[in-house]
Design an enzyme around this catalytic site. Structure first.
Site, PDB file in Angstrom:
ATOM      1  N   GLU A 253       0.852  -1.198   0.000  1.00 51.10           N
ATOM      2  CA  GLU A 253       0.000   0.000   0.000  1.00 51.10           C
ATOM      3  C   GLU A 253       0.880   1.237   0.000  1.00 51.10           C
ATOM      4  OE1 GLU A 253      -2.483  -0.102   3.479  1.00 51.10           O
ATOM      5  OE2 GLU A 253      -3.147  -2.124   3.036  1.00 51.10           O
ATOM      6  N   LYS A 255       2.199   4.586   1.567  1.00 56.66           N
ATOM      7  CA  LYS A 255       2.285   5.099   2.939  1.00 56.66           C
ATOM      8  C   LYS A 255       2.013   6.598   2.903  1.00 56.66           C
ATOM      9  CE  LYS A 255       5.071   4.855   7.150  1.00 56.66           C
ATOM     10  NZ  LYS A 255       5.164   6.222   7.615  1.00 56.66           N
ATOM     11  N   ARG A 297      -4.246   8.175  17.068  1.00 55.90           N
ATOM     12  CA  ARG A 297      -3.520   6.926  17.309  1.00 55.90           C
ATOM     13  C   ARG A 297      -3.481   6.594  18.798  1.00 55.90           C
ATOM     14  NH1 ARG A 297       2.198   6.155  14.844  1.00 55.90           N
ATOM     15  NH2 ARG A 297       3.175   4.773  16.313  1.00 55.90           N
TER      16      ARG A 297
HETATM   17  P1  AMP Z   1       5.503   5.348  11.442  1.00 60.13           P
HETATM   18  O1  AMP Z   1       4.617   6.453  11.980  1.00 60.13           O
HETATM   19  O2  AMP Z   1       6.666   5.841  10.677  1.00 60.13           O
HETATM   20  O3  AMP Z   1       5.789   4.318  12.520  1.00 60.13           O
HETATM   21  O4  AMP Z   1       4.649   4.534  10.363  1.00 60.13           O
HETATM   22  C1  AMP Z   1       3.445   3.922  10.657  1.00 60.13           C
HETATM   23  C2  AMP Z   1       2.325   4.898  10.394  1.00 60.13           C
HETATM   24  O5  AMP Z   1       2.176   5.125   9.005  1.00 60.13           O
HETATM   25  C3  AMP Z   1       0.975   4.381  10.803  1.00 60.13           C
HETATM   26  O6  AMP Z   1       0.742   4.543  12.182  1.00 60.13           O
HETATM   27  C4  AMP Z   1       0.042   5.244   9.985  1.00 60.13           C
HETATM   28  O7  AMP Z   1      -0.215   6.444  10.688  1.00 60.13           O
HETATM   29  C5  AMP Z   1       0.866   5.599   8.753  1.00 60.13           C
HETATM   30  N1  AMP Z   1       0.369   5.016   7.492  1.00 60.13           N
HETATM   31  C6  AMP Z   1       0.308   5.673   6.312  1.00 60.13           C
HETATM   32  N2  AMP Z   1      -0.174   4.896   5.341  1.00 60.13           N
HETATM   33  C7  AMP Z   1      -0.435   3.679   5.892  1.00 60.13           C
HETATM   34  C8  AMP Z   1      -0.944   2.449   5.382  1.00 60.13           C
HETATM   35  N3  AMP Z   1      -1.266   2.290   4.113  1.00 60.13           N
HETATM   36  N4  AMP Z   1      -1.079   1.427   6.273  1.00 60.13           N
HETATM   37  C9  AMP Z   1      -0.741   1.566   7.572  1.00 60.13           C
HETATM   38  N5  AMP Z   1      -0.247   2.704   8.109  1.00 60.13           N
HETATM   39  C10 AMP Z   1      -0.090   3.762   7.284  1.00 60.13           C
END
Ligand code: AMP
Length: 598
Positions: A253, A255, A297
């Site tokens: 997917e 991000k 979150r």
């Molecule tokens: P990080 O904040 O760098 O730990 O990355 C995880 C976060 O990416 C998740 O908590 C979501 O807020 C965000 N995110 C963005 N796109 C997606 C997606 N397709 N699936 C899951 N999380 C996503």
């Protein structure tokens, strides 16, 4: 339960350092908690309200110091409390060092208590609930009065743990795992079933009671509730290589670079009393929040800050759902803006309409945890995603292609690394952060940072490589050079293997090709820069004399027979042209070797 009993038990736990002993103490406490089991299960963790409830006491340290000073007698003031705190360093110890109760009559009156000397756990909870509800002018004074009333009836350890509870500094070593194990032990139910019930409810108090009163059957019947947030599933960093090694296929997917949201919507209106002792919604009927809530979150209620999400839900959703996604800031053309822009909107409490004029947000959903009365946490990701598509298209009559569904994050299932690379390139070109890799068969595990969701690891390092070849593009890119061959300097000619690719007087060895992360505009620019250095052409393939240096990111370095260096950069991506460097400044093979082994 008397608050003094709770405080004594808390002191015993505080003095214990062994995890197993702590669990035993918490178990005994729960067994003895009687009618107040919900509150006791939370207080022992230092929580007043359930984790899903975003109610806060909203009491600052100075209000607490003032209440302590007043309860300590007429010759004590806030400065004395602060002085002792500076000396002792811990507010519980400071509270325990005072003799409270000088203002007995007034204290019993203002706390709203039953008037007896013995404070109960329930009275403490109910007073704190009133305190949290105090709003508007004079509310800070009212909060101090209520707290004073409680401290005034405390002695010794009661004051110590009340102060710590109020200031969220309980710290007696009781984590969520200890309460989970204690519930399992106290009421003879399996820990993993307690864990599941905790994950879907986020309510330790309620689960302790359910385990005690309804046992395993009760625990297994605990469901998600639309309106009560669930902890978000989290991602680990990981590489495409790892994902493809572990799973048959990967779900890929985009991000999105925004803020995580969990949307709860029920067209018939959300349930109001969600089961926390005394904690129920104060939302006026008829308000849109009655149908829709948006949580962060951390399960904080951010509904009022994001009216676009509420409007989206009301215009699109026709059944009760819980959706997981991201809210992104977008420009006038709907193109994503950087994360900092979302922050201007997220959690905003005032002037939301004004802020909305400056920054627009839009939701994108990637998961569906509940739809129309059915919990989907145990379903495989691919099925949850299908359900998500159905939910988001229910209000449209015509069949719609997934890419045209408003608010739906696209998902590709593939085991082909090249395809993943091109999805990554598209995501970057569309202004997103990169890609997420997920196990298509995985269930949704709230609050877990597991291997089933991986954010593609950001490039650890970049390498400056000489561009030694390229290919003419196809179709609309026919006049552009692309797929650039990258080389590093190789001082040791023994190590070189002839691969038929570029060789030059400067001893260069190829390490890979980069085609990712480059827009058409950039390709045009690069073509202009490189074309004068074309040394030979063979069909679409072009050999370049070493002149231009690219900075390239990569996922990892692998050994490879494909390139003359014997190494290949995995998932190289173009970062920029190093106009300030010439080929003699490029990285060496020696460095590539050391990066590979590090
Ligand atoms: P990080 O904040 O760098 O730990 O990355 C995880 C976060 O990416 C998740 O908590 C979501 O807020 C965000 N995110 C963005 N796109 C997606 C997606 N397709 N699936 C899951 N999380 C996503």
């Amino acid at each position: 339960m008397k608050f003094a009993t709770f405080a004594d038990r808390a002191a015993e736990i505080d003095a214990e350092s062994a995890d197993l002993e702590i669990v035993d103490h918490v178990r005994d406490l729960l067994v003895d908690a009687g009618e107040e089991i919900e509150v006791v299960a939370r207080f022992v963790q230092g929580r007043v309200f359930p984790a899903w409830d975003s109610t806060t006491l909203d009491v600052g340290p100075s209000a607490c110091y003032e209440a302590i000073a007043r309860a300590a007698g007429t010759n004590v003031d806030t400065d004395d409390v602060e002085d002792r705190l500076a000396e002792i360093g811990e507010i519980g110890e400071v509270a325990a060092s005072y003799e409270f109760g000088g203002q007995q009559g007034l204290g019993a009156f203002t706390s709203g208590g039953s008037g007896g000397d013995d404070l109960t756990v329930r009275e403490v909870y109910e007073t704190l609930e009133n305190l949290a509800a105090a709003e508007g002018s004079g509310s800070q004074d009212r909060k101090v009065d209520l707290l004073f009333g409680l401290f005034n009836r405390c002695s010794g350890d009661e004051g110590r743990y009340l102060a710590r509870l109020v200031l969220s500094e309980m710290r007696i070593g009781v984590g969520e795992g200890a309460v989970r194990d204690a519930i399992a032990d106290a009421f003879d139910v399996p820990g993993e079933r307690v864990e599941r019930a905790l994950q879907v409810s986020n309510d330790y108090g309620r689960i302790a009671r359910v385990a005690r009163e309804d046992g395993l059957a009760g625990l297994d019947a605990v469901d998600l509730a639309v309106g009560r947030p669930v902890q978000a599933m989290l991602a680990q960093a990981g590489t495409v290589t790892e994902a493809l090694e572990e799973w048959e296929d990967a779900a890929v997917e985009w991000k999105y670079d925004g803020a995580r949201i969990q949307l709860h919507h029920d067209p018939d209106g959300l349930e109001h009393d969600l089961g926390a002792l005394g904690a129920s919604s104060d939302t006026p009927p008829g308000n849109s929040r009655d149908h829709t809530r948006v949580f962060s979150r951390n399960m904080e209620d951010v509904t009022d800050a994001l009216p676009e999400v509420v409007e989206f839900a009301e215009g699109t959703l026709e059944e009760p759902v819980i959706l997981d996604g991201e809210v992104v800031a977008v420009d006038d053309d709907g193109e994503p803006l950087p994360f900092q822009e979302v922050l201007k909107r997220f959690r905003r409490k005032h002037d939301v309409e004004k802020a909305r004029e400056d920054v627009t947000v839009r939701p994108v959903f990637f998961d569906c945890l509940h739809a129309d009365g059915e919990d989907l946490l145990e379903e495989p990701l691919v099925d949850r995603h299908d359900r998500l598509g159905d939910v988001l298209t229910a209000s449209t009559n015509a069949a719609v292609e997934p890419e045209d569904v408003d608010g739906l994050s696209l998902l590709w299932i593939t085991d082909d690394a090249d395809e993943i690379e091109s999805i990554d390139a598209d995501a970057l070109a569309a202004g997103h952060e990169g890609i997420m890799l997920k196990d298509p068969e995985s269930t949704y595990s709230p609050g877990r940072r597991g291997k089933n969701w991986r954010k593609r690891k950001p490039d650890v390092e970049t390498l400056d490589c000489v561009v030694t070849g390229a290919e003419w593009g196809e179709g609309r890119r026919a006049t552009f050079l692309g797929t650039f061959e990258l080389s590093v300097r190789d001082g040791d000619s023994e190590k070189r293997r002839s691969s038929g690719s570029v060789v030059s007087a400067q001893n260069l060895a190829t390490v890979g090709k980069v085609a990712t992360g480059i827009t058409d505009e950039k390709l045009a620019e690069l073509t202009e820069l490189l074309e004068p250095h074309v040394a030979a052409e063979n069909g679409q393939e072009v050999t370049l004399e070493p002149a231009v240096v690219f900075e390239v990111g990569y996922e990892e370095i692998q050994t490879s027979p494909t390139y003359s260096s014997g190494y290949a950069l995995r998932f190289p991506r173009f970062v920029g042209v190093r106009h300030d460097k010439d080929p003699s400044d490029a990285e060496t093979l020696e460095r590539v070797e050391s990066l590979r082994s590090s």
